[in-house]
Design an enzyme around this catalytic site. Structure first.
Site, PDB file in Angstrom:
ATOM      1  CG  ASP A 100      -0.370   0.009   2.521  1.00 23.46           C
ATOM      2  OD1 ASP A 100       0.873  -0.092   2.611  1.00 23.46           O
ATOM      3  OD2 ASP A 100      -1.106   0.131   3.524  1.00 23.46           O
ATOM      4  CB  SER A 101       4.590   1.686  -0.248  1.00 20.88           C
ATOM      5  OG  SER A 101       4.766   0.510  -1.005  1.00 20.88           O
ATOM      6  CG  ASP A 104       0.264  -4.073   2.060  1.00 18.95           C
ATOM      7  OD1 ASP A 104      -0.004  -4.803   3.028  1.00 18.95           O
ATOM      8  OD2 ASP A 104       1.064  -3.120   2.114  1.00 18.95           O
ATOM      9  CE  LYS A 113       3.059  -5.867   3.690  1.00 16.05           C
ATOM     10  NZ  LYS A 113       2.546  -4.829   4.628  1.00 16.05           N
ATOM     11  CD  GLU A 139       0.535  -1.589   8.021  1.00 13.59           C
ATOM     12  OE1 GLU A 139       0.174  -0.859   8.976  1.00 13.59           O
ATOM     13  OE2 GLU A 139       1.025  -1.145   6.968  1.00 13.59           O
ATOM     14  CD  GLU A 168       7.919  -0.473   7.484  1.00 11.94           C
ATOM     15  OE1 GLU A 168       6.991  -1.187   7.062  1.00 11.94           O
ATOM     16  OE2 GLU A 168       8.121   0.686   7.081  1.00 11.94           O
TER      17      GLU A 168
HETATM   18  O1  KIV Z   1       3.524  -1.126   1.604  1.00  6.41           O
HETATM   19  C1  KIV Z   1       4.659  -1.601   1.520  1.00  6.41           C
HETATM   20  O2  KIV Z   1       5.400  -1.389   0.539  1.00  6.41           O
HETATM   21  C2  KIV Z   1       5.130  -2.429   2.615  1.00  6.41           C
HETATM   22  C3  KIV Z   1       6.569  -2.818   2.620  1.00  6.41           C
HETATM   23  C4  KIV Z   1       7.400  -1.647   2.921  1.00  6.41           C
HETATM   24  C5  KIV Z   1       6.842  -3.959   3.500  1.00  6.41           C
HETATM   25  O3  KIV Z   1       4.382  -2.753   3.473  1.00  6.41           O
END
Ligand code: KIV
Length: 281
Positions: free
Chosen positions: A44-45, A83, A113, A115, A182
């Site tokens: 989600d970056s 994510d 993924k 969090e 992280e």
């Molecule tokens: O959103 C993302 O890119 C991430 C990574 C930095 C692990 O969660």
């Protein structure tokens, strides 16, 4: 053959390092896949790197699924992780499963993924029970960075360090196939890596994790707004791209592009006939 979660687990057992990178579009996904990276994460970056938001919080399911579909078209070898964006798995476990399912059913992902530590256990259990591989993510969790006091290294005191070890154990027990660690001190990441039976994948967590993940745009020097201290730039592409783009602008403006080499000539006879036909009415 696509990498599987069994292959990822085997790497922990054999001591081979696991590689993971982010991708947000088809072209980059192809290049990453060709480098035979074990796992590709549509993180989600995306929100900050590709969509220009100031954090990951505004990212929606729709945006994630759209980019996961593009990346999945470019990935053949790597295990593809989508994510789960903020509030797509926290409201209820039912919603968490439904949203996780969309990554698998409609966007070509192999796993998701999410969090959080012990607070995310019910969602992780429910999603894994639906047969969807889940990757955990603890330490600095950008979706809730405000509550953590900002984007800072986590687990620096005894209490928060112990809590991270407990969180790693809790998400491992809940069934995640791997955990992202992280921004935590390297010795703490080493302890967690020794303690849990599943692979740890570090970002700003030192060299003792079972694998490493970076935001691809950071390691290529493409995202020049901010570079975290743990990022190693393997290339500095922003100046290279700026130079190429300025050259294009200059050449179009001064008539140097397109030249004969980059133009289609066609048959001289056919072109002459068209031109004379037009001129003679
Ligand atoms: O959103 C993302 O890119 C991430 C990574 C930095 C692990 O969660």
């Amino acid at each position: 053959m696509t990498v599987t979660i069994t292959d990822i687990q085997k790497k922990k057992t054999s001591g081979e390092k696991i590689t993971m990178l982010t991708a947000y579009d088809y072209s980059m996904a192809r290049l990453i896949d060709q480098a035979r990276v074990d796992m590709v994460l549509v993180g989600d970056s995306l929100g900050m790197v590709a969509l220009g938001y100031s954090s990951t919080v505004p990212v929606t399911m729709e945006e994630m699924l759209h980019h996961c579909r593009a990346v999945s078209r470019g990935v053949r070898h790597s295990f593809l992780v989508g994510d789960m964006p903020y509030l797509s798995y926290q409201v209820s476990e039912e919603e968490a499963v439904r949203n996780a399912g969309l990554f698998i059913k409609t966007a070509g992902c192999h796993g998701v993924k999410l969090e959080g530590g012990s607070e995310s256990v019910p969602a992780i259990e429910k999603i894994t029970r639906a047969g969807i591989p889940v990757m955990g993510h603890i330490g600095l969790t950008p979706q809730t960075a405000t509550a953590l006091g900002g984007y800072s290294v986590q687990g620096k005191d005894v209490e928060s360090g112990r809590k991270l070890v407990e969180d790693a154990q809790a998400v491992s027990d809940a069934g995640v196939f791997a955990i992202v660690l992280e921004c935590i001190p390297s010795p703490l990441a080493a302890l967690i890596t020794e303690t849990v039976p599943i692979p740890t994948v570090g970002i700003g967590a030192g060299n003792h994790c079972d694998g490493q993940v970076l935001v691809t745009n950071d390691l290529l020097g493409l995202y020049d707004k901010f570079t975290p201290g743990f990022v190693k730039k393997y290339a500095d592409l922003a100046p290279v791209i700026r130079k190429a783009l300025s050259e294009y602008v200059r050449e179009v403006e001064d008539g140097g592009f397109p030249d004969d080499e980059h133009s289609f000539r066609g048959s001289d006879a056919v072109m002459a006939e068209i031109i004379s036909g037009m001129k003679n009415g």
